[in-house]
Design an enzyme around this catalytic site. Structure first.
Site, PDB file in Angstrom:
ATOM      1  N   ASP A 138      65.310  -1.468  79.472  1.00 51.40           N
ATOM      2  CA  ASP A 138      65.662  -1.952  80.805  1.00 51.40           C
ATOM      3  C   ASP A 138      66.760  -1.103  81.442  1.00 51.40           C
ATOM      4  O   ASP A 138      67.083  -1.286  82.614  1.00 51.40           O
ATOM      5  CB  ASP A 138      66.133  -3.412  80.747  1.00 51.40           C
ATOM      6  CG  ASP A 138      64.970  -4.390  80.746  1.00 51.40           C
ATOM      7  OD1 ASP A 138      63.841  -3.960  81.008  1.00 51.40           O
ATOM      8  OD2 ASP A 138      65.200  -5.588  80.482  1.00 51.40           O
ATOM      9  N   LEU A 178      64.310 -18.495  31.544  1.00 54.23           N
ATOM     10  CA  LEU A 178      62.935 -18.579  32.024  1.00 54.23           C
ATOM     11  C   LEU A 178      62.212 -19.784  31.425  1.00 54.23           C
ATOM     12  O   LEU A 178      62.613 -20.315  30.371  1.00 54.23           O
ATOM     13  CB  LEU A 178      62.172 -17.308  31.644  1.00 54.23           C
ATOM     14  CG  LEU A 178      62.616 -16.010  32.330  1.00 54.23           C
ATOM     15  CD1 LEU A 178      61.919 -14.824  31.668  1.00 54.23           C
ATOM     16  CD2 LEU A 178      62.332 -16.051  33.827  1.00 54.23           C
ATOM     17  N   LYS A 210      65.015 -23.397  26.150  1.00 55.19           N
ATOM     18  CA  LYS A 210      66.198 -24.141  26.594  1.00 55.19           C
ATOM     19  C   LYS A 210      66.184 -25.572  26.071  1.00 55.19           C
ATOM     20  O   LYS A 210      67.173 -26.051  25.475  1.00 55.19           O
ATOM     21  CB  LYS A 210      66.260 -24.159  28.130  1.00 55.19           C
ATOM     22  CG  LYS A 210      66.324 -22.800  28.792  1.00 55.19           C
ATOM     23  CD  LYS A 210      66.398 -22.902  30.296  1.00 55.19           C
ATOM     24  CE  LYS A 210      65.189 -23.591  30.906  1.00 55.19           C
ATOM     25  NZ  LYS A 210      63.923 -22.876  30.668  1.00 55.19           N
ATOM     26  N   SER A 211      65.092 -26.268  26.322  1.00 56.00           N
ATOM     27  CA  SER A 211      65.011 -27.686  25.937  1.00 56.00           C
ATOM     28  C   SER A 211      65.068 -27.851  24.421  1.00 56.00           C
ATOM     29  O   SER A 211      65.672 -28.812  23.915  1.00 56.00           O
ATOM     30  CB  SER A 211      63.722 -28.306  26.489  1.00 56.00           C
ATOM     31  OG  SER A 211      63.729 -28.297  27.904  1.00 56.00           O
ATOM     32  N   SER A 269      67.086 -23.191  36.732  1.00 52.85           N
ATOM     33  CA  SER A 269      68.159 -22.872  37.699  1.00 52.85           C
ATOM     34  C   SER A 269      68.240 -21.365  37.926  1.00 52.85           C
ATOM     35  O   SER A 269      69.179 -20.710  37.469  1.00 52.85           O
ATOM     36  CB  SER A 269      69.504 -23.432  37.235  1.00 52.85           C
ATOM     37  OG  SER A 269      69.754 -23.203  35.874  1.00 52.85           O
ATOM     38  N   THR A 283      74.561  -3.999  73.982  1.00 56.13           N
ATOM     39  CA  THR A 283      73.921  -4.735  72.883  1.00 56.13           C
ATOM     40  C   THR A 283      72.432  -4.429  72.800  1.00 56.13           C
ATOM     41  O   THR A 283      71.800  -4.111  73.805  1.00 56.13           O
ATOM     42  CB  THR A 283      74.117  -6.255  73.048  1.00 56.13           C
ATOM     43  OG1 THR A 283      73.556  -6.673  74.291  1.00 56.13           O
ATOM     44  CG2 THR A 283      75.597  -6.601  73.040  1.00 56.13           C
TER      45      THR A 283
END
Length: 629
Positions: free
Chosen positions: A35, A469, A474-475, A542, A111
């Site tokens: 412009d 993963l 983990k458990s 997580s 800008t």
């Protein structure tokens, strides 16, 4: 006026003295691509004689080699400094330029026009008093024209000039000009942009830029430079507003002096004035206004000073000093308008740093109420924010801050969100109002303390956060640790990812936003259980560091243990006990960690369990020994 480069010796001193006390107007140019924004600014610089001789020589050379005007001076090159901009013929970064006339000083920000650089445009608009919104007379009002106009109104810019550019390419048609202005004013009324002056001009030829053009005898308004020189600046409004003095630092060079340094952003102050410090609400009286050149009898908006008080009250960096009878509000929950700038999407529940004035606090987006399509003004539902999107959001802080609504004071009502990992600016926000719930919800005093609850159990509270993963083990390890601790008479509880999703988090899916909320809820539950004196074992993939760090910050020092169960993706996929990797690989399971959703490895976990070298029983024994030693 002579070119700056021609001033020498005493002329420079006289020039500086002449310009020292002029008012300063900050303005931006914006509009759609091509412009003519850069050309217009180049014209203003050229016509105001603010180009050094070496700049002029470079401009003449560049105009012949990379210019777009057939060897004639290409004034846009004065502003488009980035190589990428010159190659593409567009503006990418925000380019700031200074120039001056006999009446006023100016800082102009050119800008970008592209939608993907909306964040750059917002940066330029954040300090502007006026916006020059350009429209190509051949094209009329475009989508980006509406977008930038909305942002101008959103950022609180009170004055706008609608510069209908390239009028020479439509033969200075009054009919064309009137049609564009009529179209634009309808949109401006919709968004509440009130003070708009429309000017027909040509940045390339200079018509109606700094001098009146004979090619548009039907236009009798001011030329662009005349409007820039005479428009009312917000300085007077800032001075007449309520006192707002954000404290930047506490100045204590010796035991006899304690002052509070900063810049007055609105209002005025003098010795003897009663003041209030927010958010604490402590009151005192101004004793002195100290500057490097001596004490002042009064200070006003825009001045940087040091205030001393007659009373020794608690006041620190980030607090706001105000008139005692007209303080800012204080809250820890707000409704805001948020402009997202990061390439990473904004996720509700994810922790960020929020910087408002000189204060930095922890913050989370608690709700995205709706996105705004700034082209149509339509409100759209959203769970995340992508780069350059704008939304109305609720934000919660970890402590109350002093503020004003942005429309009342942009200095005390504007903030930025900062990514806690990269420390990069993630978003810019405007406070609309404090949420009523912030005033209705208070901490209830409880007589039985967390230490008393832990003491009766004969143990120290702890949160063991198992991450890794799917299929890492983990458990399995968490279950073994739980059994060993239980056999030792310890009071424990296990929060397992799969089990929690059957109840507390049954409404959450597996998008990044849902994963963040999944961890946030569990972290809050783990905190409550630790407050009850329990040892909490949390077994969750997580995948994101930010959320694990958020969980750590909720707990007391020394009570959070990150346990990284480190198994390679190949090994975890080989085990695939639940058949999840197979489904993910076949496309039946989207957003699966390790396949099409990332896992961010812990950087400094308290326990790093390499399952390639350590079996589950040994890992559990190691953790229990450390915890009970």
């Amino acid at each position: 006026m002579a070119h700056v480069s021609n001033l020498i010796g005493s002329d420079i001193e006289a020039y500086l003295t002449q310009h020292q006390h002029k008012s300063l107007l900050r303005f931006i140019t914006c509009g759609s691509v091509d412009d003519g924004k850069s050309t217009l600014i180049g014209r203003l610089l050229y016509d105001s004689k603010m180009i050094f001789e070496d700049q002029l020589a470079a401009l003449e050379k560049d105009s012949k080699t990379v210019g777009t005007q057939g060897g004639e001076l290409d004034l846009a090159l004065l502003v488009d400094g980035l190589a990428a901009e010159r190659e593409q013929g567009i503006t990418i970064d925000v380019a700031y330029r200074f120039f001056s006339t006999d009446k006023r000083k100016f800082i102009v920000a050119d800008t970008p026009g592209h939608e993907q650089y909306t964040r750059n445009m917002v940066t330029g608009a954040s300090t502007a008093d006026l916006a020059v919104i350009l429209i190509d007379a051949r094209k009329g009002v475009l989508t980006q024209t509406r977008r930038h106009s909305y942002l101008v109104q959103l950022m609180g810019i009170r004055h706008a000039v609608l510069a209908v550019n390239k009028m020479d390419l439509v033969d200075w048609s009054q009919e064309r000009f009137d049609a564009i202005v009529s179209d634009y004013r309808r949109f401006a009324e919709q968004i509440g942009l009130k003070s708009v002056l429309a000017i027909p001009l040509s940045g390339l030829t200079g018509d109606n830029v700094t001098s009146r053009s004979g090619r548009a005898p039907w236009y009798d308004g001011p030329v662009l430079m005349e409007q820039l020189e005479t428009v009312e600046i917000d300085e007077a409004r800032r001075v007449s507003g309520p006192l707002r003095f954000p404290v930047q630092s506490v100045n204590r060079p010796n035991a006899d002096f304690r002052g509070f340094a900063g810049q007055i952003v609105s209002g005025r102050v003098k010795p003897g004035d009663a003041i209030r410090v927010s958010p604490s609400g402590k009151t005192s009286t101004v004793d002195r206004i100290v500057t490097q050149d001596g004490d002042l009898g009064e200070a006003i908006a825009g001045q940087s000073v040091t205030l001393t008080l007659r009373d020794e009250i608690d006041c620190s960096r980030g607090d706001i000093i105000s008139a005692a009878d007209d303080p800012p509000e204080a809250s820890d929950q707000f409704e805001t308008t948020l402009i997202w700038m990061s390439e990473e999407p904004a996720l509700p529940g994810r922790p960020y740093w929020l910087k408002i004035g000189a204060r930095t606090v922890s913050a989370t987006i608690t709700e995205i109420k709706h996105k705004i399509n700034v082209n149509t003004l339509e409100h759209l539902a959203a769970k995340v924010l992508e780069p350059n999107e704008i939304a109305v959001c609720n934000i919660s802080l970890d402590q109350a801050v002093a503020f004003d609504a942005y429309e009342q004071n942009s200095d005390t009502g504007g903030f930025i969100l900062i990514d806690r990992t990269s420390n990069a600016t993630a978003g810019a926000g405007l406070i609309r109002f404090a949420l009523r719930r912030a005033q209705n919800v208070h901490w209830q005093s409880i007589d039985v303390t967390r230490s008393a609850r832990a003491e009766i159990k004969g143990q120290k509270p702890a949160v063991l956060w198992f991450t890794g993963l799917s299929g890492a083990g983990k458990s399995t390890i968490a279950n073994l640790v739980d059994k060993k601790l239980h056999s030792l008479g310890k009071h424990t509880v296990v929060l397992d990812g799969d089990n929690v999703r059957h109840g507390l988090n049954r409404d959450l899916g597996f998008t990044d936003a849902d994963r963040v909320e999944n961890v946030r809820r569990v972290a809050e539950v783990a905190k409550l259980m630790a407050d009850a004196g329990l040892i909490v074992l949390v077994s969750f993939i997580s995948p994101f560091r930010a959320e694990r760090d958020m969980a750590r910050r909720l707990m007391c020092d020394g009570e959070f243990y990150e346990v990284f169960v480190d198994t390679s993706l190949a090994e975890a996929e080989k085990r695939d006990v639940k058949g999840l990797y197979k489904k993910a690989r076949s496309g039946q399971l989207k957003n699966f960690t390790g396949v099409d959703s990332p896992y961010e490895r812990p950087e400094n976990p308290e326990f790093h369990i390499d399952t390639a070298t350590t079996d589950a029983a040994s890992a559990a024994a190691l953790i229990v020994d450390k915890l009970t030693s």
